[in-house]
Write an enzyme that holds these catalytic residues in place. Structure first.
Site, PDB file in Angstrom:
ATOM      1  CE  LYS A 110      -4.444   1.152   0.317  1.00 55.11           C
ATOM      2  NZ  LYS A 110      -5.677   0.477  -0.104  1.00 55.11           N
ATOM      3  CG  ASP A 116      -7.350   3.598  -0.529  1.00 51.30           C
ATOM      4  OD1 ASP A 116      -7.899   2.500  -0.414  1.00 51.30           O
ATOM      5  OD2 ASP A 116      -7.319   4.420   0.411  1.00 51.30           O
TER       6      ASP A 116
END
Ligand code: NDP
Length: 449
Positions: free
Chosen positions: A122, A162
């Protein structure tokens, strides 16, 4: 286990969100460690909680007035035991290393559940795209990618979107990567259709959440048809969660953003949803403007002093939190139970605090944890990677069919893993155990690396 956890806390005492995510997994995989005593000597918990690599970098960029700003960029490459690192990029002022590490840790197990070969990672930045012009966002993305491009690649690490990173940002990031590396590859997912994106990728997370909720309801002898749902957020996940609920005959009565929420007792139909898509994705407006267009709805301003979010007090059957982490606290969980909610299916990552989850489990609420329920997004990203490798595009029906099948399979995997360890019906335990066992066994197969 307590000692291992205290060492993790001592090592990085400020990383509260990371500790929260690790603690939840460690608690639920305890029986797996009891059954496999060799895991302790092989230090699997220590290995799975330590990122393979953490990259932090300076992101300097210039605004339209010629003022220079400096943000911080992150990429946490958590675990590559079952495939290349895969996970989104978040651009939001609240981003810290702790947030990115918790998201990367969750992503490892989520990706494992999808049945596809993807490791977990991430990244992101504390950059706030809100209120910035397109050219400012472009310059930021280019500067961010100038560094990130050294660390990623279609067989190494494949980022996606995201919070704060949608089609616009993915376009600017991809353009810079292509220029720097002089190659056109599937290095990012969530691309536009005309240059390598997959049909259904924008819809995938939200649709997947509702497919998962439907599986949970079917397993309990019910269906989503006729159910009233509370949805928080109004971004990508919230919009497509709402769309699929409508398609399956349910009703949605709320949307929110960080400033407040709207409650529309008449229900948010497809036409109203199209208005929200325009408002949030094109005009980049605020959810309060919903009430200018639909005056029968009410807008309630967010009040952090209140200690709970009134969105979760409305009478409903289901709740799909789709904004951000820790948006449902213990009081919110109690309010949800009091309002009649019997199913909570998480679109956002870790939206419920540990004490909220305890309330759901104690009260017998069907609780679908994010790493299982919102895995549809990364699953279709995996399908986008497969299409890019073959240089072809599958039709909408094929991608959605595969998404549906993957969500069904994740549901069964959770049910089976929970039952195997005597925790029938506990989706959180099932998701953690199944994700953990697969990753850990792959790590052990590959030796001490
Ligand atoms: P978007 O940026 O499209 O939308 C985020 C929404 O949540 C906006 O409405 C935003 O409001 C609201 N929000 C963000 N931060 C806060 C906050 N601190 N307090 C209250 N509201 C907030 O993001 P996504 O829809 O993509 O992501 C939503 C959640 O889903 C995140 O937890 C993400 O990690 C998770 N997720 C996303 C996936 C994807 O494919 N996109 C995949 C799996 C999980 P505002 O406009 O005011 O910022």
């Amino acid at each position: 286990m307590e000692q291992i956890f205290s060492r993790i806390v001592q090592r990085d005492p400020e990383q509260k969100e990371f500790h929260q995510a690790v603690h939840e997994v460690m608690e639920t995989v305890r029986p797996v460690l009891d059954r496999n005593p060799e895991y302790r000597q092989l230090a699997v918990l220590e290995r799975v909680t330590e990122p393979e690599r953490v990259i932090m970098f300076r992101v300097p960029w210039m605004d339209d007035q010629g003022q220079v700003h400096v943000n911080r960029g992150f990429r946490v490459e958590m675990n590559s035991a079952i495939g290349p690192y895969k996970g989104g990029l978040r651009f939001h002022p609240s981003v810290t290393l702790s947030i990115i590490k918790f998201l990367a840790f969750e992503q490892v197990f989520k990706n494992s559940l999808t049945t596809l070969h993807m490791g977990g990672g991430k990244g992101g930045s504390d950059f706030n795209p809100k209120g910035r012009t397109d050219s400012e966002v472009m310059r930021f993305c280019q500067s961010f990618m100038a560094e990130l491009s050294r660390h990623i690649g279609p067989n190494t690490d494949v980022p996606a979107g995201d919070i704060g990173v949608g089609a616009r940002e993915i376009g600017y990031l991809f353009g810079m990567y292509k220029k720097l590396r002089n190659e056109f590859t599937g290095v990012l997912t969530g691309k536009s259709l005309s240059w390598g994106g997959s049909l259904i990728r924008p819809e995938a997370t939200g649709y997947g959440v509702v497919y998962f909720a439907s599986e949970m309801l079917t397993y309990a002898g019910e269906s989503i048809e006729g159910k009233t749902c509370l949805v928080s957020g109004s971004g990508n996940v919230a919009q497509y969660t709402c769309e699929k609920i409508l398609q399956l005959g349910g009703r949605v009565v709320t949307f929110s953003d960080s400033s407040g929420y709207v409650f529309d007792e008449e229900g948010i139909d497809q036409e109203k949803l199209e208005f929200v898509k325009q408002l949030k994705n094109i005009r980049r407006g605020r959810i309060r403007e919903y009430c200018d267009k639909y005056p029968q709805a009410v807008y309630i301003e967010a009040d952090p002093e209140l200690g709970y979010n009134p969105l979760w007090t409305h009478k409903a059957d289901c709740a799909m939190p789709s904004a951000t982490q820790n948006e449902i606290n213990e009081q919110d969980a109690k309010n949800l139970v009091r309002s009649g909610v019997r199913l909570v299916c998480e679109g956002a990552n870790m939206p419920s605090t540990p004490s909220a989850i305890n309330i759901f489990l104690e009260e017998g609420v069907l609780y679908g944890p994010s790493k299982a329920a919102n895995a549809g997004g990364v699953a279709v990203s995996g399908l986008e990677m497969a299409q890019n490798s073959m240089r072809l595009s599958w039709p909408r029906e094929e991608v959605e069919g595969r998404l549906k099948q993957i969500m069904k399979s994740i549901h069964i995997t959770c049910i089976d893993a929970a039952a195997e360890y005597g925790m029938d019906g506990n989706y959180m335990a099932g998701a953690n155990i199944a994700g953990f066992v697969k990753v850990v066994n792959a790590m052990l197969d590959q030796g001490l690396v």
